[in-house]
Design a protein around this motif. Structure first.
Motif, PDB file in Angstrom:
ATOM      1  N   UNK A 118     -16.028 -11.041  -1.302  1.00  0.00           N
ATOM      2  CA  UNK A 118     -14.800 -10.238  -1.338  1.00  0.00           C
ATOM      3  C   UNK A 118     -13.911 -10.653  -2.504  1.00  0.00           C
ATOM      4  N   UNK A 119     -13.841 -11.966  -2.785  1.00  0.00           N
ATOM      5  CA  UNK A 119     -13.027 -12.445  -3.905  1.00  0.00           C
ATOM      6  C   UNK A 119     -13.587 -11.951  -5.234  1.00  0.00           C
ATOM      7  N   UNK A 120     -14.902 -11.975  -5.385  1.00  0.00           N
ATOM      8  CA  UNK A 120     -15.527 -11.453  -6.598  1.00  0.00           C
ATOM      9  C   UNK A 120     -15.312  -9.958  -6.716  1.00  0.00           C
ATOM     10  N   UNK A 121     -15.287  -9.274  -5.580  1.00  0.00           N
ATOM     11  CA  UNK A 121     -15.025  -7.830  -5.596  1.00  0.00           C
ATOM     12  C   UNK A 121     -13.611  -7.546  -6.073  1.00  0.00           C
ATOM     13  N   UNK A 122     -12.666  -8.412  -5.680  1.00  0.00           N
ATOM     14  CA  UNK A 122     -11.289  -8.262  -6.149  1.00  0.00           C
ATOM     15  C   UNK A 122     -11.228  -8.433  -7.664  1.00  0.00           C
ATOM     16  N   UNK A 142      -5.351   0.797  -1.300  1.00  0.00           N
ATOM     17  CA  UNK A 142      -5.960  -0.227  -0.451  1.00  0.00           C
ATOM     18  C   UNK A 142      -6.281  -1.478  -1.258  1.00  0.00           C
ATOM     19  N   UNK A 143      -6.804  -1.282  -2.462  1.00  0.00           N
ATOM     20  CA  UNK A 143      -7.109  -2.421  -3.329  1.00  0.00           C
ATOM     21  C   UNK A 143      -5.850  -3.215  -3.646  1.00  0.00           C
ATOM     22  N   UNK A 169       0.596   4.666  -8.105  1.00  0.00           N
ATOM     23  CA  UNK A 169      -0.024   3.646  -8.946  1.00  0.00           C
ATOM     24  C   UNK A 169      -1.538   3.693  -8.741  1.00  0.00           C
ATOM     25  N   UNK A 170      -2.269   4.036  -9.799  1.00  0.00           N
ATOM     26  CA  UNK A 170      -3.720   4.145  -9.706  1.00  0.00           C
ATOM     27  C   UNK A 170      -4.423   3.109 -10.548  1.00  0.00           C
ATOM     28  N   UNK A 171      -5.753   3.141 -10.493  1.00  0.00           N
ATOM     29  CA  UNK A 171      -6.569   2.187 -11.239  1.00  0.00           C
ATOM     30  C   UNK A 171      -7.509   2.860 -12.221  1.00  0.00           C
ATOM     31  N   UNK A 176       0.809  -1.210   0.000  1.00  0.00           N
ATOM     32  CA  UNK A 176       0.000   0.000   0.000  1.00  0.00           C
ATOM     33  C   UNK A 176       0.844   1.263   0.000  1.00  0.00           C
ATOM     34  N   UNK A 177       1.942   1.227   0.757  1.00  0.00           N
ATOM     35  CA  UNK A 177       2.843   2.392   0.807  1.00  0.00           C
ATOM     36  C   UNK A 177       3.493   2.628  -0.553  1.00  0.00           C
ATOM     37  N   UNK A 178       3.953   1.549  -1.197  1.00  0.00           N
ATOM     38  CA  UNK A 178       4.593   1.680  -2.508  1.00  0.00           C
ATOM     39  C   UNK A 178       3.604   2.228  -3.530  1.00  0.00           C
TER      40      UNK A 178
END
Length: 297
Positions: free
Chosen positions: A164-168, A188-189, A100-102, A92-94
């Protein structure tokens, strides 16, 4: 295979294979020593082989976790959990520090050298799935695959982890349609996706191993999966070559539609498995047989 591939065809972009072969001639030794995810990463031989380096490095430190779990279980479990938390926090820090975005405007970063070198191929960002796997295997070993799980707890946990896995998997689909994800949410993702997904897999493996998954356990216990699992490593190694051979030899513009992508996906998958079967029988299988022969002596 990569040294032979340039002689298997031609096309407008076929010369791109020459760059790959030059990389392998110069840096083959980094792959041999499993340090290609740290050394000469900008000219890596077979860029997808970073996974093998990670796997070898994890295997080298795995005895520390296994011995600790066997000698002092509480300390071993704490060590595993600490590694998962530290790795996720560092990831998360890196992601935040490097930006790095989405979002659609930032997706180009996913193919940048910084994204590869600082995040994608580094073992300290990839540790959670391996550690979670070790911990799951240890807990199943201690329980002798005999665990009684309350039905309500089982159903509730399965629902939460499956969701949660489907959300990933599908949580970022809206980005392609112009949606926006803030930097904290993206970080966070990226930090949690390598934890949530293996947790979901570990949970369903545990249910299947203890015969608590019902029909799912019966499906996953079919012998056919064993044959496919033996080819999985070879498929991983050979499928980028199959895809490269196809696209670099294409002589006409490619118009992307859902149908064409499904068509290419099925074709690439089938050809990859055929090539993997040849690769397995010619290279991996003899070494597996030799290893078994050594054990029996």
């Amino acid at each position: 295979m990569l040294f032979v591939a340039p002689h298997l065809g031609d096309g407008p972009l076929w010369s791109e294979l020459a760059d790959q072969t030059d990389r392998c001639r110069a840096n083959w030794w980094t792959n041999l020593l499993y340090v290609n995810n740290f050394v000469h990463t900008d000219h890596m031989c077979l860029e997808w082989s970073w996974f093998l380096a990670n796997y070898a490095q994890f295997s080298a430190v795995a005895p520390v976790f296994i011995v600790t779990l066997h000698a002092v279980p509480a300390v071993g479990i704490f060590l595993c959990c600490t590694v998962v938390v530290v790795s996720s926090t560092l990831t998360g820090f890196i992601a935040t520090h490097k930006g790095f975005g989405l979002n659609s405007a930032e997706l180009g970063q996913l193919f940048s050298r910084s994204y590869m070198d600082d995040y994608l191929i580094k073992p300290y960002c990839r540790a959670p799935p391996y550690v979670i796997g070790i911990l799951t295997g240890y807990l199943l070993y201690r329980a002798q695959c005999q665990m009684e799980i309350n039905k309500v707890v089982q159903l509730l946990t399965s629902f939460i982890l499956a969701s949660c896995s489907l959300l990933v998997l599908f949580g970022t689909v809206g980005v392609a349609n112009g949606g926006h994800i803030s930097q904290p949410a993206a970080s966070f993702y990226m930090a949690m996706s390598h934890v949530i997904w293996p947790l979901g897999i570990a949970w369903f493996v545990a249910l299947s191993s203890t015969a608590s998954a019902g029909w799912m356990s019966k499906i996953l216990s079919r012998p056919a999966w064993c044959a496919l699992s033996r080819l999985s490593l070879c498929v991983y190694l050979i499928h980028p070559v199959v895809i490269l051979l196809h696209y670099l030899s294409t002589r006409t513009p490619l118009f992307v539609t859902p149908f064409t992508m499904v068509f290419f996906f099925i074709g690439h998958t089938m050809l990859s498995y055929v090539a993997a079967l040849v690769m397995y029988l010619g290279f991996q299988s003899p070494f597996v047989a030799l290893q078994q022969l050594t054990k029996s002596v």
